[in-house]
Each structure stands twice: as C-alpha cells, then as structure tokens.
Design an enzyme around this catalytic site. Structure first.
Site, PDB file in Angstrom:
ATOM      1  N   GLU A 200       0.852  -1.198   0.000  1.00 28.03           N
ATOM      2  CA  GLU A 200       0.000   0.000   0.000  1.00 28.03           C
ATOM      3  C   GLU A 200       0.879   1.235   0.000  1.00 28.03           C
ATOM      4  O   GLU A 200       2.005   1.195   0.491  1.00 28.03           O
ATOM      5  CB  GLU A 200      -0.815   0.072   1.308  1.00 28.03           C
ATOM      6  CG  GLU A 200      -2.107  -0.670   1.319  1.00 28.03           C
ATOM      7  CD  GLU A 200      -2.787  -0.604   2.690  1.00 28.03           C
ATOM      8  OE1 GLU A 200      -2.263   0.042   3.617  1.00 28.03           O
ATOM      9  OE2 GLU A 200      -3.850  -1.220   2.819  1.00 28.03           O
ATOM     10  N   ARG A 291     -14.943  -8.955  14.892  1.00 31.63           N
ATOM     11  CA  ARG A 291     -15.092  -9.361  16.296  1.00 31.63           C
ATOM     12  C   ARG A 291     -15.389  -8.123  17.129  1.00 31.63           C
ATOM     13  O   ARG A 291     -15.354  -7.011  16.621  1.00 31.63           O
ATOM     14  CB  ARG A 291     -13.778  -9.967  16.782  1.00 31.63           C
ATOM     15  CG  ARG A 291     -12.615  -9.002  16.532  1.00 31.63           C
ATOM     16  CD  ARG A 291     -11.359  -9.400  17.237  1.00 31.63           C
ATOM     17  NE  ARG A 291     -10.177  -8.856  16.618  1.00 31.63           N
ATOM     18  CZ  ARG A 291      -9.689  -7.641  16.773  1.00 31.63           C
ATOM     19  NH1 ARG A 291     -10.292  -6.784  17.558  1.00 31.63           N
ATOM     20  NH2 ARG A 291      -8.598  -7.238  16.156  1.00 31.63           N
TER      21      ARG A 291
HETATM   22  P1  ADP Z   1      -2.882  -4.768  12.198  1.00 29.47           P
HETATM   23  O1  ADP Z   1      -4.084  -5.540  11.748  1.00 29.47           O
HETATM   24  O2  ADP Z   1      -1.634  -5.564  12.239  1.00 29.47           O
HETATM   25  O3  ADP Z   1      -3.142  -3.974  13.445  1.00 29.47           O
HETATM   26  P2  ADP Z   1      -3.520  -2.537  10.424  1.00 29.47           P
HETATM   27  O4  ADP Z   1      -3.708  -2.756   8.977  1.00 29.47           O
HETATM   28  O5  ADP Z   1      -4.753  -2.382  11.262  1.00 29.47           O
HETATM   29  O6  ADP Z   1      -2.629  -3.725  11.021  1.00 29.47           O
HETATM   30  O7  ADP Z   1      -2.587  -1.285  10.672  1.00 29.47           O
HETATM   31  C1  ADP Z   1      -2.153  -0.915  11.959  1.00 29.47           C
HETATM   32  C2  ADP Z   1      -1.593   0.478  11.936  1.00 29.47           C
HETATM   33  O8  ADP Z   1      -0.487   0.561  11.036  1.00 29.47           O
HETATM   34  C3  ADP Z   1      -2.554   1.555  11.465  1.00 29.47           C
HETATM   35  O9  ADP Z   1      -3.411   2.000  12.482  1.00 29.47           O
HETATM   36  C4  ADP Z   1      -1.583   2.640  11.017  1.00 29.47           C
HETATM   37  O10 ADP Z   1      -1.060   3.345  12.100  1.00 29.47           O
HETATM   38  C5  ADP Z   1      -0.468   1.836  10.387  1.00 29.47           C
HETATM   39  N1  ADP Z   1      -0.687   1.669   8.925  1.00 29.47           N
HETATM   40  C6  ADP Z   1      -1.200   0.598   8.298  1.00 29.47           C
HETATM   41  N2  ADP Z   1      -1.274   0.802   6.952  1.00 29.47           N
HETATM   42  C7  ADP Z   1      -0.792   2.051   6.738  1.00 29.47           C
HETATM   43  C8  ADP Z   1      -0.597   2.865   5.565  1.00 29.47           C
HETATM   44  N3  ADP Z   1      -0.918   2.428   4.329  1.00 29.47           N
HETATM   45  N4  ADP Z   1      -0.087   4.111   5.730  1.00 29.47           N
HETATM   46  C9  ADP Z   1       0.244   4.576   6.958  1.00 29.47           C
HETATM   47  N5  ADP Z   1       0.098   3.855   8.094  1.00 29.47           N
HETATM   48  C10 ADP Z   1      -0.411   2.614   7.991  1.00 29.47           C
END
Ligand code: ADP
Length: 444
Positions: A200, A291
C-alpha cells in the site's frame, strides 16, 4: 435465547462477557489454562474447565478442548472475545457443526475479511475507497517494485493474514524494497504461518479512525459512530476516543455509509469494525475486524448501547435493539490501555501486583481482571486494565482522565500509567492535533 454461554477467552474480556451474561440471566462457563487457575473469570463463572497448559496453542487456541468443555458443561453458545480464536473461520464453522452457536459473524464473512489483500478488493468492488496499492498480494519483489513506482514511495508492505502490527514494513525508497520484502514475508510466515504480503501507499500523517458496525440476521446493518485510535505505539493502539476531534457530521456520515455498504456486500452479521486511515479530508479502507474490539467500551459510553449484550441477542436471532432513525453520539469518551510494560521501551513487564487502587467517581469505568497479589503471567498479552472516561465534552473528559490517572495505583509491575499522564499534558494531544505518528515524536 441461550441458557449457558462458554467464553473462549481470558482476562478482562472474559469478565466483560460474563457481566453481560449475568445481567441477561444466562449461565456462564469459563475455560482456562493451567496458568490462569487463579483468574477472576474462573471464579465469576458458573462452571469452569481447565483446557490445557499455559501456552496458548495448547489451551486458548485448542479447538477440541474448548468444544469438549462446551459439551461437558452443556453450554449452547460460545463467545470468542477478541484475539485467540475470535477471527478463526475454521473455529466458527466447527462451533456451528457441533450444534453450538458462535457469538460472532458467519464463518464466510470472517474468511473473506481475514485475508486483508482480498478484503481490499471486496471493499473496492463495494465502492469503498481503498489506499492505492497492489491488487491482492504481491508475488515477487519485482511486482512490488513495479507497483511502488506507479504509486510512488513511501510504501508499506503488510501481511495478508496480518494483525497486531506484525509483518508490516515501511519502504522509503526503492533500495529498501528487496530487504524489507524478505523481512515482511519472514515475519508474516513466523507470526501467521502465511508469508503472503501486499503493498500500500504509506500515508505519512494519517489518523486511524474506525467505524463500529453491527448487523443482525434480519438484514439490518447500522453504524454506531467512530473511534479515533491514532495514539499508537508500534502500530498498536494505546488511547482511543469517540467522537474523533477530526470529523465533522458530513464526513462521519460518509464514512458510516461506506462502512454499512461494505457490511451489506458481505452479508455481515454481529459486531464488526471497519478501520480507515483519514488524511487531508479523505478516508481509505484499511481492514475489517470481525469481532468485538478491545476499545468497544468507548462506543458503549457515547451510544448507551451494551455491545456485548447486543452480540448475544443478535446471535440468538433477535433483531438489533438500536432505534431506527437518526443516530447521534452523546458526550465524549476516551479509553486508556493500561499495560504491564515499561512506559519508555514498551517491553512487557509481567509479575506480581503488590498494590492496587482503582479510580472511581463520575464518568470513570475500569474494565480489568487484576487484583492485589494477582500474578500477571508472561504467556499472554500485557493488558491489565482499560480506563474508560466519559465526559460531556472532550475538555471535561481530559480533565477527568487526568484526575483518574492520578488516583490509579498499580505497584509491583511497570505500567503505561505514567505515559498516559504525560500524553494528557501534551499540547498537541489536548488540541486533538494528532496522527498515527504522534508517538514517534513524543519524548517522555
Ligand atoms: P494490524 O491488523 O496488524 O493492526 P492494520 O492494517 O490495522 O494492522 O494497521 C495498523 C496500523 O499501522 C494503522 O493503524 C496505522 O497506524 C499503520 N498503517 C497501516 N497501513 C498504513 C498505511 N498504508 N499508511 C500509513 N500507516 C499505515
């Protein structure tokens, strides 16, 4: 309605589910590992069954032991809590096959959203904006490089089976891609048994804002407002609040509509969360959690809805109790995660709680499983308590949080309490001028 609910979890969430069951007049079954014999959820439940040794793999993740415990005790439904088996579609399926009810979404919805690369496609097809990036997972580092060139650096590699902030790697320039790709795949393989990663655009100053959704078996889906979860360390949430200081009514409405549309596209039932990143007025779907979330109390406080009771009712086939018509949040709420960890290095710090004083008074709620002389085992996550504060507005909530954190005493293990006190005195935090990078620059 069910007569007896087994809780396939531990810690504060097991207690939270027991509380909901008791208030609904339902009997409860606690399952526990050998390390959790002295846990409160074991004491508070009507029945308890030891399901294995301390290691989660052999206890809280041991499907056959949990199903056997349900059969022995005559439970007719299983609440998975969060973590452990809560997002395991195989478990949800087996629960159904054993003539028990899984208090959560259908296995197909869990499976569809559990692969985060596929979930992006599902969101895109439903017309929900996604962060620019790969279609599905990336197969080679050359593929990753080609996409990164198209969308521009920085980019982030993420595990398709991801969770808990693991398997995520940021690449600021092309020369980093090769090694970060390998590292992300290795970490994903080790953590989830699946090396697939997707890519991404890395947003540099986003806010993490998520929408609480709920669907019932009668085809109704509602959005119950947002939670801002930008205060994170190592991509893991530390403080959550609702409403977000960044959203106006129009944006909240657009985000809520997008979340509902996505749920409808996957026939979603029960509680779920659609996570978005929000930057410069635009929001992008990031992932869906199928969940109840750790931070659900924040939504409970501003909506007046008991989300866990609602989960149980909906699983029993009842329609959502949320009134039809316009939906408004009341006041403000914030949750502070109190972890047994070093507040500077974030290293876990299990051990014996030697002294404990919980704050109380107006607008203060503490969800916790700890007590004085409780020994925090090293085998599980480090969450000790959730301090949930409600106020008439954000300013009152902040003042009340400062007061409650001053009164909160835990001795014997290091905790995140001093860190929260410091954050509450930070000018930018007070103004609500935050992003997911807030902690990068926070010195304490
Ligand atoms: P997980 O499921 O491992 O918690 P997430 O996809 O929910 O992973 O992402 C966790 C955190 O990582 C987000 O809240 C954000 O802070 C950071 N993050 C994830 N993707 C991006 C992105 N494309 N750009 C900037 N920060 C990101």
């Amino acid at each position: 309605m069910f007569s007896k609910v087994l809780i396939a979890n531990r810690g504060e969430i097991a207690l939270r589910v027991i509380a909901a069951c008791k208030e609904m007049g339902l009997k409860t079954v606690a399952v526990h590992s050998e390390a959790d014999r002295d846990s409160l959820h074991v004491r508070y439940a009507d029945d308890d069954v030891c399901i294995g040794p301390a290691a989660s793999k052999q206890s809280y993740l041991n499907i056959s032991s949990i199903i056997a415990a349900a059969e022995i005790t005559g439970a007719d439904a299983i609440h998975p809590g969060y973590g452990f088996l809560s997002e395991n579609p195989h478990f949800a399926e087996i629960v159904g096959e054993c003539q028990l009810t899984f208090i959560g979404p259908p296995p197909e919805a869990i499976r569809l959203m559990g692969d985060k690369a596929r979930a992006r496609e599902t969101a895109k097809n439903a017309g929900v904006p996604i962060i620019p990036g790969s279609e599905g997972s990336v197969k080679t580092v050359e593929d990753a490089a080609a996409i990164a060139h198209q969308i521009g650096f920085p980019v982030i590699l993420k595990a398709a089976a991801g969770g808990g902030g693991r398997g995520m790697r940021i690449c600021w320039k092309e020369s980093e891609l090769q090694s970060q790709y390998e590292t992300a795949r290795n970490e994903a393989e080790r953590a989830f048994g699946d090396a697939s990663v997707y890519l991404e655009k890395y947003l540099e100053r986003p806010r993490h804002i998520e929408i609480q959704v709920f669907g019932d078996t009668h085809g109704r889906v509602v959005a119950l407002g947002e939670r801002e979860c930008s205060i994170q360390r190592r991509h893991q949430k530390l403080i959550e609040e609702s409403p977000s200081p960044a959203l106006d009514d129009a944006t909240r409405k657009r985000m809520s509509e997008a979340a509902v549309k996505l749920c409808q596209a996957v026939n979603y039932v029960n509680a779920g969360t659609i996570e978005f990143l929000y930057q410069d007025g635009d929001f992008y779907f990031m992932e869906m959690n199928t969940r109840i979330q750790v931070e659900h109390p924040v939504t409970e406080e501003v909506t007046g809805i008991d989300l866990v009771k609602e989960q149980i009712r909906v699983a029993a086939g009842e329609p959502l109790s949320v009134p039809h018509g316009e939906f408004r949040l009341r006041g403000h709420a914030m949750e502070f995660r109190i972890n047994a960890e070093d507040p500077v290095t974030f290293a876990p710090n299990p051990g014996k709680i030697r002294e404990l004083h919980l704050p109380g008074g107006p607008g203060v709620r503490v969800d916790t499983h700890v007590y004085r002389d409780y020994v925090v085992p090293p085998h599980y996550d480090s969450l000790l308590a959730k301090l949930v504060i409600r106020g008439k507005d954000r300013m009152e909530t902040l003042a009340r949080a400062r007061r409650a954190l001053e009164q909160f005493v835990i001795e014997g293990v290091k905790t995140s309490i001093p860190l929260h006190r410091a954050i509450l005195n930070n000018e930018k935090f007070i103004r609500g001028d935050i992003s997911t990078r807030f902690m990068d620059h926070f010195t304490f």
